[in-house]
Design a protein around this motif. Sequence first.
Motif, PDB file in Angstrom:
ATOM      1  N   VAL A 100      -6.378  -8.706   8.394  1.00  0.00           N
ATOM      2  CA  VAL A 100      -5.227  -8.380   7.166  1.00  0.00           C
ATOM      3  C   VAL A 100      -5.819  -6.749   6.872  1.00  0.00           C
ATOM      4  N   GLU A 101      -5.174  -6.140   6.726  1.00  0.00           N
ATOM      5  CA  GLU A 101      -5.686  -4.538   6.083  1.00  0.00           C
ATOM      6  C   GLU A 101      -4.729  -4.030   5.209  1.00  0.00           C
ATOM      7  N   ILE A 102      -5.261  -3.560   4.220  1.00  0.00           N
ATOM      8  CA  ILE A 102      -4.820  -3.824   3.155  1.00  0.00           C
ATOM      9  C   ILE A 102      -5.390  -1.824   2.329  1.00  0.00           C
ATOM     10  N   SER A 103      -4.620  -1.004   2.086  1.00  0.00           N
ATOM     11  CA  SER A 103      -5.142   0.017   1.024  1.00  0.00           C
ATOM     12  C   SER A 103      -3.673   0.815   0.233  1.00  0.00           C
ATOM     13  N   SER A 104      -4.033   1.169  -1.178  1.00  0.00           N
ATOM     14  CA  SER A 104      -3.214   1.182  -2.154  1.00  0.00           C
ATOM     15  C   SER A 104      -3.160   2.833  -1.655  1.00  0.00           C
ATOM     16  N   ASN A 105      -2.306   3.419  -1.865  1.00  0.00           N
ATOM     17  CA  ASN A 105      -2.462   5.153  -2.393  1.00  0.00           C
ATOM     18  C   ASN A 105      -1.894   5.289  -3.479  1.00  0.00           C
ATOM     19  N   ILE A 106      -1.437   4.041  -4.236  1.00  0.00           N
ATOM     20  CA  ILE A 106      -0.391   4.305  -6.150  1.00  0.00           C
ATOM     21  C   ILE A 106      -2.229   4.979  -6.530  1.00  0.00           C
ATOM     22  N   PRO A 107      -2.262   5.855  -7.089  1.00  0.00           N
ATOM     23  CA  PRO A 107      -3.218   6.197  -7.359  1.00  0.00           C
ATOM     24  C   PRO A 107      -3.715   5.422  -9.249  1.00  0.00           C
ATOM     25  N   GLY A 108      -5.057   4.970  -9.118  1.00  0.00           N
ATOM     26  CA  GLY A 108      -6.008   4.515 -10.485  1.00  0.00           C
ATOM     27  C   GLY A 108      -5.420   3.158 -10.136  1.00  0.00           C
ATOM     28  N   THR A 109      -5.487   3.049  -8.517  1.00  0.00           N
ATOM     29  CA  THR A 109      -5.150   1.021  -8.762  1.00  0.00           C
ATOM     30  C   THR A 109      -6.595   0.498  -8.928  1.00  0.00           C
ATOM     31  N   THR A 110      -5.774  -0.442  -8.771  1.00  0.00           N
ATOM     32  CA  THR A 110      -7.711  -1.350 -10.317  1.00  0.00           C
ATOM     33  C   THR A 110      -7.629  -2.780  -9.647  1.00  0.00           C
ATOM     34  N   ARG A 111      -6.263  -2.706  -9.212  1.00  0.00           N
ATOM     35  CA  ARG A 111      -6.525  -4.315  -8.471  1.00  0.00           C
ATOM     36  C   ARG A 111      -5.823  -5.060  -7.375  1.00  0.00           C
ATOM     37  N   LEU A 112      -6.121  -5.379  -6.180  1.00  0.00           N
ATOM     38  CA  LEU A 112      -5.158  -5.590  -4.998  1.00  0.00           C
ATOM     39  C   LEU A 112      -5.304  -7.969  -5.124  1.00  0.00           C
ATOM     40  N   ALA A 113      -4.318  -8.131  -4.772  1.00  0.00           N
ATOM     41  CA  ALA A 113      -4.065  -9.161  -4.646  1.00  0.00           C
ATOM     42  C   ALA A 113      -3.100  -9.243  -3.518  1.00  0.00           C
ATOM     43  N   VAL A 114      -4.023 -10.462  -2.730  1.00  0.00           N
ATOM     44  CA  VAL A 114      -2.686 -11.313  -1.481  1.00  0.00           C
ATOM     45  C   VAL A 114      -2.396 -12.663  -1.376  1.00  0.00           C
ATOM     46  N   ILE A 115      -0.651 -13.025  -1.591  1.00  0.00           N
ATOM     47  CA  ILE A 115      -0.537 -13.756  -1.462  1.00  0.00           C
ATOM     48  C   ILE A 115       0.236 -14.544  -0.431  1.00  0.00           C
ATOM     49  N   ILE A 116       0.026 -15.353  -0.011  1.00  0.00           N
ATOM     50  CA  ILE A 116       1.131 -16.300   1.694  1.00  0.00           C
ATOM     51  C   ILE A 116       1.397 -17.659   0.864  1.00  0.00           C
ATOM     52  N   PHE A 139      -8.470  -8.839  -5.890  1.00  0.00           N
ATOM     53  CA  PHE A 139     -10.373  -7.804  -5.879  1.00  0.00           C
ATOM     54  C   PHE A 139     -10.367  -6.559  -6.850  1.00  0.00           C
ATOM     55  N   ASN A 140     -10.764  -6.155  -7.809  1.00  0.00           N
ATOM     56  CA  ASN A 140     -11.165  -5.802  -8.734  1.00  0.00           C
ATOM     57  C   ASN A 140     -12.192  -4.328  -8.080  1.00  0.00           C
ATOM     58  N   PHE A 141     -11.353  -3.047  -8.292  1.00  0.00           N
ATOM     59  CA  PHE A 141     -11.699  -1.888  -7.779  1.00  0.00           C
ATOM     60  C   PHE A 141     -12.296  -0.860  -8.887  1.00  0.00           C
ATOM     61  N   GLY A 142     -13.552  -0.864  -8.875  1.00  0.00           N
ATOM     62  CA  GLY A 142     -14.029   0.722  -9.735  1.00  0.00           C
ATOM     63  C   GLY A 142     -13.955   1.612  -8.885  1.00  0.00           C
ATOM     64  N   PRO A 143     -14.132   2.450 -10.097  1.00  0.00           N
ATOM     65  CA  PRO A 143     -13.444   4.422 -10.110  1.00  0.00           C
ATOM     66  C   PRO A 143     -14.657   4.283  -8.387  1.00  0.00           C
ATOM     67  N   GLU A 144     -16.042   4.269  -8.353  1.00  0.00           N
ATOM     68  CA  GLU A 144     -16.121   4.318  -7.076  1.00  0.00           C
ATOM     69  C   GLU A 144     -15.820   3.605  -6.200  1.00  0.00           C
ATOM     70  N   ALA A 145     -15.115   3.105  -6.145  1.00  0.00           N
ATOM     71  CA  ALA A 145     -14.626   2.040  -4.792  1.00  0.00           C
ATOM     72  C   ALA A 145     -13.322   2.767  -4.475  1.00  0.00           C
ATOM     73  N   VAL A 146     -13.294   2.808  -3.024  1.00  0.00           N
ATOM     74  CA  VAL A 146     -11.230   3.003  -2.466  1.00  0.00           C
ATOM     75  C   VAL A 146     -10.370   1.864  -2.545  1.00  0.00           C
ATOM     76  N   PRO A 147      -9.442   1.818  -3.390  1.00  0.00           N
ATOM     77  CA  PRO A 147      -8.798   0.380  -3.495  1.00  0.00           C
ATOM     78  C   PRO A 147      -7.913   0.046  -1.876  1.00  0.00           C
ATOM     79  N   ARG A 148      -9.145  -0.733  -0.895  1.00  0.00           N
ATOM     80  CA  ARG A 148      -8.633  -1.008   0.565  1.00  0.00           C
ATOM     81  C   ARG A 148     -10.118  -1.948   0.654  1.00  0.00           C
ATOM     82  N   LEU A 149      -9.275  -2.696   1.444  1.00  0.00           N
ATOM     83  CA  LEU A 149      -9.639  -4.046   1.558  1.00  0.00           C
ATOM     84  C   LEU A 149      -9.436  -4.903   3.654  1.00  0.00           C
TER      85      LEU A 149
END
Lengths: 105, 155
Positions: free
Chosen positions: B79-95, B106-116
């Motif tokens: 699974v590969e996810i990335s958010s292009n929404i400005p200011g994304t701080t969290r990504l969750a996956v639900i199956i 996952f929570n992303f700080g400002p130094e991280a790209v919201p991608r995993l």
Amino acid sequence: MSEPIKIRASIKGSEGEVRVLMPHPMESGLRKDPSGRVPPAHFIIQVSLSLNGRPVIEGALGTSVSANPLFAFQLKDVKAGDRVAVSWLDNTGQKGSAETVFSAS
Amino acid sequence: MKRRHFLKAFGSVSALAPLIGSGLLRPGQALAVDFNRAPFEAKTPADVLRLTGTGAAEATRDIFLKVPEVAENGASVPVEISSNIPGTTRLAVIIDKNPLPLALQFNFGPEAVPRLQTRLRMAESSRLRVVATAGGKHYTVFRDVKVTIGGCGDQ
């Protein structure tokens, strides 16, 4: 855990990519083994990534993450020599951690 | 007493859940990780959305989600996810159809790209949803994945 974490950090343009493999059974507590027993739940519940000692990514995991979790993350404005560390905590209180340094690709 | 030692002494997270919920155990990290495990114990996607307060997530095209249309091995679905929404701080996956649908958050700080990128288990063919949080709002995207051999089974 007996097996060490594998962590690799490389720079691509101005971004740094971190790839981590954390050896762990990620036992869901829902699965029957071949003998019909259900091994108790034993899985990583928390993962943290830090850059030069500051937390940058933190996550909570459930039992749907595959055994030996593999993750790739990206960090902004990373330079060669920056230190990146990963640590995990599982539901039994066991912990693991590893760190490496970004190298120019 | 340090939180980790405390956890170790207890040996079980579920034993600590009431304390975490009551705010007696306050994690010291800089990122606001949700230490409430209740969403991870929810058995339906609706309960996960309710417990994470993301039921009103808005459909978006600004989340990139790459999963195979057909996964041969449900034990390990890339699974590969990335958010292009400005200011994304969290990504969750639900199956949706997994026994415990919330896979990760996952929570992303400002130094991280919201991608995993990671590998997840899928018990059977199911909808896989991503929920992104940005500026206090929630956004979602989903794909339906066909699973040939389930990944939570008896093998």
